[in-house]
Design a protein around this motif. Structure first.
Motif, short mmCIF file in Angstrom:
data_model
loop_
_atom_site.label_atom_id
_atom_site.label_comp_id
_atom_site.label_asym_id
_atom_site.label_seq_id
_atom_site.Cartn_x
_atom_site.Cartn_y
_atom_site.Cartn_z
N ILE A 7 0.84 -1.20 0.00
CA ILE A 7 0.00 0.00 0.00
C ILE A 7 0.87 1.25 0.00
O ILE A 7 0.66 2.18 -0.78
N PHE A 8 1.91 1.26 0.84
CA PHE A 8 2.79 2.43 0.87
C PHE A 8 3.57 2.57 -0.44
O PHE A 8 3.83 3.68 -0.89
N GLU A 9 3.93 1.44 -1.06
CA GLU A 9 4.65 1.51 -2.33
C GLU A 9 3.80 2.20 -3.39
O GLU A 9 4.26 3.09 -4.12
N THR A 10 2.55 1.79 -3.49
CA THR A 10 1.65 2.40 -4.48
C THR A 10 1.50 3.89 -4.23
O THR A 10 1.61 4.71 -5.15
N ASN A 11 1.28 4.24 -2.98
CA ASN A 11 1.08 5.66 -2.67
C ASN A 11 2.35 6.48 -2.83
O ASN A 11 2.30 7.65 -3.20
N MET A 13 4.57 5.83 -5.15
CA MET A 13 4.65 6.02 -6.61
C MET A 13 3.80 7.22 -7.04
O MET A 13 4.21 8.01 -7.88
N ILE A 14 2.61 7.32 -6.44
CA ILE A 14 1.69 8.40 -6.83
C ILE A 14 2.15 9.74 -6.28
O ILE A 14 2.24 10.73 -7.01
N GLU A 15 2.49 9.76 -5.00
CA GLU A 15 2.75 11.04 -4.35
C GLU A 15 4.15 11.58 -4.60
O GLU A 15 4.34 12.77 -4.79
N LEU A 19 3.46 9.04 -10.42
CA LEU A 19 2.67 8.08 -11.21
C LEU A 19 1.30 8.70 -11.44
O LEU A 19 0.66 9.18 -10.51
N GLY A 68 -7.52 7.54 -5.90
CA GLY A 68 -6.41 8.33 -5.39
C GLY A 68 -5.25 8.42 -6.36
O GLY A 68 -4.12 8.69 -5.95
N VAL A 69 -5.52 8.22 -7.65
CA VAL A 69 -4.46 8.38 -8.65
C VAL A 69 -4.87 9.51 -9.59
O VAL A 69 -6.01 9.54 -10.09
#
Lengths: 452, 89
Positions: A7-11, A13-15, A19, A68-69
């Protein structure tokens, strides 16, 4: 159950690594809008575009909020206007571009593509009329994008059209001289144009497409760079593997968004475009990925090899992640839209000739390059021909967006604003090609065997 | 629909209590909590079910963001599917 680290990895990437879903582009067929009366034709296309895409922006915003993307752009592409306006009784197609612009404005989208003609083998009267309308159309509209396909691997190159396009670029620059020749930033000259490209300025809804589709372009150069930071000094096998894994994750987001957007809009899902599309924001650069591989600057010897690896690994990683892959699908190298490219040009490391070499191994071609305002139409055409030849011989799409900025010389900076960025004016070889371009005719389609 | 709630910020007393209360008020059922403190920084991930929720997702996002602001932490709520898409085949 999901792991916290995932979950932190995805966020992250976005923040932190930017991404994002670069664009949700709705392709709309205008084939049922044909009408000999120009006014009636314009009304039909306005009605159809605004009807089909009425929920596009709202759906894009809802998806962004829910997952959230960021969904940066919501756009529309239409059937090449030269085809659907062929039967209109008119001398100019500028009113059609103005209608498209009005539809885009009313929908709240930032670009609409498809003021286009496909003339890879020859031109109809409708094609000629469209090409002649391009400079004024781009000068009088904000969001309309034009493109012309001047060659294919199967048909060869239409050198008459290439000559015309050099002149069209010059006229477009002159008519938008007060805005840094911005009209040229919305004009793409293609070889092997694709029918389902979601990215502007070259998007149009191909004739083989259905009534209405949603195509999605996802992007994350910053994510790839960040992943490569963790394998510093490792051999290229590891570099390729790392890019593949990252591209897979990035593309899965694109697939999810494409699926959701098509479901909510009630239209079929077209493709996910696997392109790595940079922006001029810090941390969103394709050039910086190449530099992360060990190059002092993008443009240094080794750049073409690094880009070849990157482009191939992005495809390999993305292919399994998406149901249907299409569009341009590769790394973009637009100069003005990439902070690393801008710096590389400014410090003298990246030349037009090196960029041309790079286009042999990556997506698209000479993109968003400002050249001196004194560059002749013949020289522009000759550059177009060189790039088209690369596309034709290598069986790949090439696209050229050259911006001869009136009054600007090598080293001057030109600001285009927003996503289009800014860039230093690049040097162009000043030896002439007038007699070459004046020949016209066609360069025959190439042999497809004996390929050395 | 399942959601993922992530909370990051300076540690202080009452973060879990206040966030959980806000979710309970909206009839959102917490299914999993994973929380720790690293170098004084509070990290928490919750997975919750919105099946009986009394608020739509965007309103819940706003409510939790307000609670987070008062606590000095960032609260983010996302549909679970974005994580499943990226990390599960």
């Amino acid at each position: 159950m999901l792991w916290r680290d995932e979950i932190f990895e995805t966020n992250r990437m976005i923040e932190q690594n930017k991404l994002d879903v670069r664009t949700i582009t709705m392709g709309i067929s205008l084939r049922d809008c044909v009408d000999p009366d120009l006014k009636a034709f314009c009304q039909k296309i306005y009605d159809k575009i605004t009807r089909c895409a009425k929920d596009l922006v709202a759906v894009g915003v809802a998806i962004e909020t829910e997952y959230g993307v960021p969904v940066i752009n919501k756009r529309v592409s239409v059937t090449p206007i030269a085809l659907v306006a062929e039967g209109c009784k008119t001398d100019t197609l500028v009113p059609v571009a103005e209608t498209m612009d009005r539809a885009a404005r009313d929908l709240g989208i930032n670009f609409i593509g498809g003021f286009s003609a496909l003339v890879d083998k020859g031109e109809t009267r409708g094609d000629t009329r469209l090409i002649a309308s391009i400079p004024e159309a781009l000068a009088r509209t904000e969001s309309v994008c034009a493109s012309v396909n001047v060659g294919t691997t199967k048909s060869g190159l239409n050198m008459d059209a290439i000559r015309q396009m050099g002149e069209t670029i010059k006229r477009t620059a002159a008519l938008t001289a007060d805005r840094g020749a911005i009209g040229c930033a919305k004009l793409v000259v293609f070889t092997n144009a694709v029918q389902d490209n979601p990215f502007m300025a070259g998007a149009f809804h191909g004739v083989g497409e259905g009534e209405c589709v949603v195509n999605v372009g996802v992007s994350g150069p910053g994510v790839v760079k960040r992943a490569l930071e963790s394998v510093q000094g490792a051999p290229f096998d590891t570099v390729a593997e790392t890019i593949k894994r990252t591209a897979f994750k990035v593309t899965r987001v694109g697939q999810l968004v494409a699926q959701e957007a098509s479901k909510r809009l009630g239209v079929s899902m077209g493709i996910v475009d696997l392109s790595l599309a940079p922006t001029s924001a810090i941390g969103d650069s394709v050039a910086h990925i190449l530099e992360e591989m060990g190059l002092e600057r993008c443009g240094a010897p080794g750049t073409t090899a690094a880009l070849a690896l990157l482009n191939d690994a992005v495809k390999k990683g993305g292919l399994m992640a998406a149901q249907h892959v299409g569009g341009l699908s590769g790394a973009f190298i637009p100069v003005s839209e990439d902070a690393g490219m801008i710096d590389a040009v400014a410090c003298g490391c990246l030349s037009l000739e090196k960029l041309e070499a790079m286009t042999c191994v990556c997506s698209v071609g000479l993109d968003m390059i400002a050249v001196p305002g004194t560059t002749s139409a013949a020289t522009l055409s000759a550059i177009l021909a060189d790039e088209a030849a690369i596309g034709m011989i290598n069986n790949k799409t090439t696209a050229v967006r050259l911006i001869p900025v009136p009054g600007k010389k090598v080293g001057d900076d030109v600001e285009f604003g927003g996503l289009l960025g800014h860039c230093p004016v690049m040097a162009v070889n000043t030896f002439g090609a007038e007699a070459f371009v004046a020949r016209g005719g066609r360069i025959p389609a190439p042999v497809r065997s004996l390929t050395n | 629909m399942k959601i993922v709630v992530t909370i990051i910020g300076q540690d202080r007393i009452g973060i879990v209590a206040k966030i959980s209360t806000a979710l309970a008020e909206a009839e959102v059922n917490i299914m999993d909590i994973n929380q720790n403190i690293m170098n004084g920084f509070f990290n928490m991930v919750m997975i919750a079910d919105m099946q009986r929720a009394t608020l739509p997702l965007d309103a819940l996002q706003k409510k939790l963001a307000d609670v987070g602001r008062a606590l000095g932490v960032d609260v983010k709520i996302q549909h679970e599917d974005i994580f499943n898409a990226m990390h599960r085949i």
